[in-house]
Design a protein around this motif. Structure first.
Motif, PDB file in Angstrom:
ATOM      1  N   LYS A 112     -20.600  -1.077  38.300  1.00 32.41           N
ATOM      2  CA  LYS A 112     -19.467  -1.258  37.391  1.00 32.41           C
ATOM      3  C   LYS A 112     -19.945  -1.558  35.972  1.00 32.41           C
ATOM      4  O   LYS A 112     -19.391  -1.065  34.999  1.00 32.41           O
ATOM      5  CB  LYS A 112     -18.557  -2.397  37.877  1.00 32.41           C
ATOM      6  CG  LYS A 112     -17.824  -2.084  39.156  1.00 32.41           C
ATOM      7  CD  LYS A 112     -16.877  -0.941  38.958  1.00 32.41           C
ATOM      8  CE  LYS A 112     -16.157  -0.574  40.216  1.00 32.41           C
ATOM      9  NZ  LYS A 112     -15.557   0.743  40.121  1.00 32.41           N
ATOM     10  N   GLY A 113     -20.969  -2.386  35.831  1.00 29.80           N
ATOM     11  CA  GLY A 113     -21.497  -2.716  34.508  1.00 29.80           C
ATOM     12  C   GLY A 113     -22.116  -1.520  33.819  1.00 29.80           C
ATOM     13  O   GLY A 113     -21.994  -1.353  32.599  1.00 29.80           O
ATOM     14  N   GLN A 147     -13.758  -1.923  29.186  1.00 28.43           N
ATOM     15  CA  GLN A 147     -13.396  -2.874  30.231  1.00 28.43           C
ATOM     16  C   GLN A 147     -12.774  -2.125  31.401  1.00 28.43           C
ATOM     17  O   GLN A 147     -12.081  -1.134  31.200  1.00 28.43           O
ATOM     18  CB  GLN A 147     -12.401  -3.871  29.652  1.00 28.43           C
ATOM     19  CG  GLN A 147     -11.896  -4.897  30.609  1.00 28.43           C
ATOM     20  CD  GLN A 147     -11.048  -5.935  29.898  1.00 28.43           C
ATOM     21  OE1 GLN A 147     -11.521  -6.599  29.010  1.00 28.43           O
ATOM     22  NE2 GLN A 147      -9.796  -6.046  30.301  1.00 28.43           N
ATOM     23  N   HIS A 148     -13.029  -2.584  32.628  1.00 32.65           N
ATOM     24  CA  HIS A 148     -12.381  -2.024  33.809  1.00 32.65           C
ATOM     25  C   HIS A 148     -11.031  -2.697  34.002  1.00 32.65           C
ATOM     26  O   HIS A 148     -10.847  -3.866  33.663  1.00 32.65           O
ATOM     27  CB  HIS A 148     -13.231  -2.256  35.063  1.00 32.65           C
ATOM     28  CG  HIS A 148     -14.474  -1.437  35.114  1.00 32.65           C
ATOM     29  ND1 HIS A 148     -14.474  -0.064  35.101  1.00 32.65           N
ATOM     30  CD2 HIS A 148     -15.777  -1.802  35.174  1.00 32.65           C
ATOM     31  CE1 HIS A 148     -15.707   0.375  35.157  1.00 32.65           C
ATOM     32  NE2 HIS A 148     -16.524  -0.655  35.201  1.00 32.65           N
ATOM     33  N   GLY A 182     -24.898  -9.133  37.837  1.00 31.49           N
ATOM     34  CA  GLY A 182     -24.937  -7.698  38.130  1.00 31.49           C
ATOM     35  C   GLY A 182     -24.306  -6.854  37.038  1.00 31.49           C
ATOM     36  O   GLY A 182     -24.829  -5.794  36.683  1.00 31.49           O
ATOM     37  N   MET A 183     -23.187  -7.314  36.488  1.00 24.31           N
ATOM     38  CA  MET A 183     -22.541  -6.577  35.391  1.00 24.31           C
ATOM     39  C   MET A 183     -23.451  -6.514  34.169  1.00 24.31           C
ATOM     40  O   MET A 183     -23.573  -5.471  33.523  1.00 24.31           O
ATOM     41  CB  MET A 183     -21.211  -7.239  35.011  1.00 24.31           C
ATOM     42  CG  MET A 183     -20.103  -7.083  36.019  1.00 24.31           C
ATOM     43  SD  MET A 183     -19.317  -5.468  36.019  1.00 24.31           S
ATOM     44  CE  MET A 183     -18.439  -5.503  34.474  1.00 24.31           C
ATOM     45  N   ALA A 218     -25.652   6.773  34.553  1.00 25.30           N
ATOM     46  CA  ALA A 218     -25.501   5.471  35.200  1.00 25.30           C
ATOM     47  C   ALA A 218     -24.220   5.389  36.019  1.00 25.30           C
ATOM     48  O   ALA A 218     -24.198   4.765  37.075  1.00 25.30           O
ATOM     49  CB  ALA A 218     -25.522   4.361  34.156  1.00 25.30           C
ATOM     50  N   GLU A 219     -23.146   6.018  35.556  1.00 30.50           N
ATOM     51  CA  GLU A 219     -21.902   5.987  36.320  1.00 30.50           C
ATOM     52  C   GLU A 219     -22.075   6.718  37.643  1.00 30.50           C
ATOM     53  O   GLU A 219     -21.605   6.270  38.681  1.00 30.50           O
ATOM     54  CB  GLU A 219     -20.752   6.595  35.517  1.00 30.50           C
ATOM     55  CG  GLU A 219     -19.424   6.395  36.193  1.00 30.50           C
ATOM     56  CD  GLU A 219     -18.245   6.638  35.273  1.00 30.50           C
ATOM     57  OE1 GLU A 219     -17.126   6.313  35.678  1.00 30.50           O
ATOM     58  OE2 GLU A 219     -18.443   7.156  34.160  1.00 30.50           O
ATOM     59  N   ARG A 220     -22.793   7.840  37.609  1.00 31.47           N
ATOM     60  CA  ARG A 220     -23.059   8.566  38.851  1.00 31.47           C
ATOM     61  C   ARG A 220     -23.940   7.736  39.772  1.00 31.47           C
ATOM     62  O   ARG A 220     -23.705   7.676  40.977  1.00 31.47           O
ATOM     63  CB  ARG A 220     -23.691   9.916  38.539  1.00 31.47           C
ATOM     64  CG  ARG A 220     -22.756  10.837  37.762  1.00 31.47           C
ATOM     65  CD  ARG A 220     -23.339  12.217  37.580  1.00 31.47           C
ATOM     66  NE  ARG A 220     -24.532  12.225  36.743  1.00 31.47           N
ATOM     67  CZ  ARG A 220     -24.578  12.648  35.494  1.00 31.47           C
ATOM     68  NH1 ARG A 220     -23.480  13.116  34.923  1.00 31.47           N
ATOM     69  NH2 ARG A 220     -25.699  12.646  34.828  1.00 31.47           N
TER      70      ARG A 220
END
Length: 187
Positions: free
Chosen positions: A24-25, A101-102, A150-151, A165-167
């Motif tokens: 997520k981060g 932001q998520h 972790g974030m 990174a998202e993948r």
């Protein structure tokens, strides 16, 4: 439950949330500490609530929770992971910027998916002499800390590897789900 067992339980319950938080981060545009702490609080509260729910369920649903928790977690994590991979593949870096932001809902669903095992642990704790409020608070605090770290770690990884990174984060979520499924099926 002795203090060392309680700490071990809390850390074990937070490891999958930690892995999800890295993903997520990494999918955010330079998340700040306050955003990481927000995610940590969301994950921590949900992770603290689920063992209390499991503890309350107790004997009535033991078979169902133990038989299905890994499938529910696996399905949710794979779906979220595939969604992240899809988002990582659908546009180029220069077309759309990473979100800053998520949404609360995305974080809450991810937190719930990683806390299904804590629900089953709560059911088991119903049959042990343990202060469920203390155990749940320890699990929630450990998860909040691990997710916040972790974030921020995901931020560093996101800067280094960019859109990929998202993948990678999506693959991490799928691997966490597969690991949960494997551990439960091989036990």
């Amino acid at each position: 439950m002795n203090p060392i067992s309680l700490i071990s339980l809390a850390l074990a319950m937070s490891t999958d949330a930690f892995a999800a938080a890295i993903g997520k981060g990494s999918s955010l545009h330079k998340p700040r500490f306050i955003q990481a702490l927000r995610a940590g609080l969301i994950f921590g509260v949900i992770e603290a609530i689920t063992p209390m729910i499991g503890w309350a369920i107790g004997h009535a649903a033991t078979r169902w929770v133990q038989d299905w928790d890994h499938w529910i977690a696996f399905t949710l994590l794979v779906a979220l992971g595939l969604h992240m991979i899809y988002n990582g593949l659908k546009v180029d870096d220069d077309e759309v910027e990473k979100p800053s932001q998520h949404s609360f809902m995305l974080l809450a669903v991810t937190a719930f998916a990683t806390s299904i095992d804590a629900l089953a642990v709560g059911v088991g704790l119903a049959f042990v002499d343990v202060n469920i409020l203390l155990a749940s608070a320890a699990i929630g605090l450990a998860t909040m800390t691990m997710v916040t770290i972790g974030m921020m770690l995901g931020r560093v990884l996101g800067t280094v590897v960019g859109k990929r990174a998202e993948r990678v984060g999506g693959v991490v979520l799928i691997l966490v789900g597969a690991t949960i499924l494997y551990e439960h099926l091989s036990a």
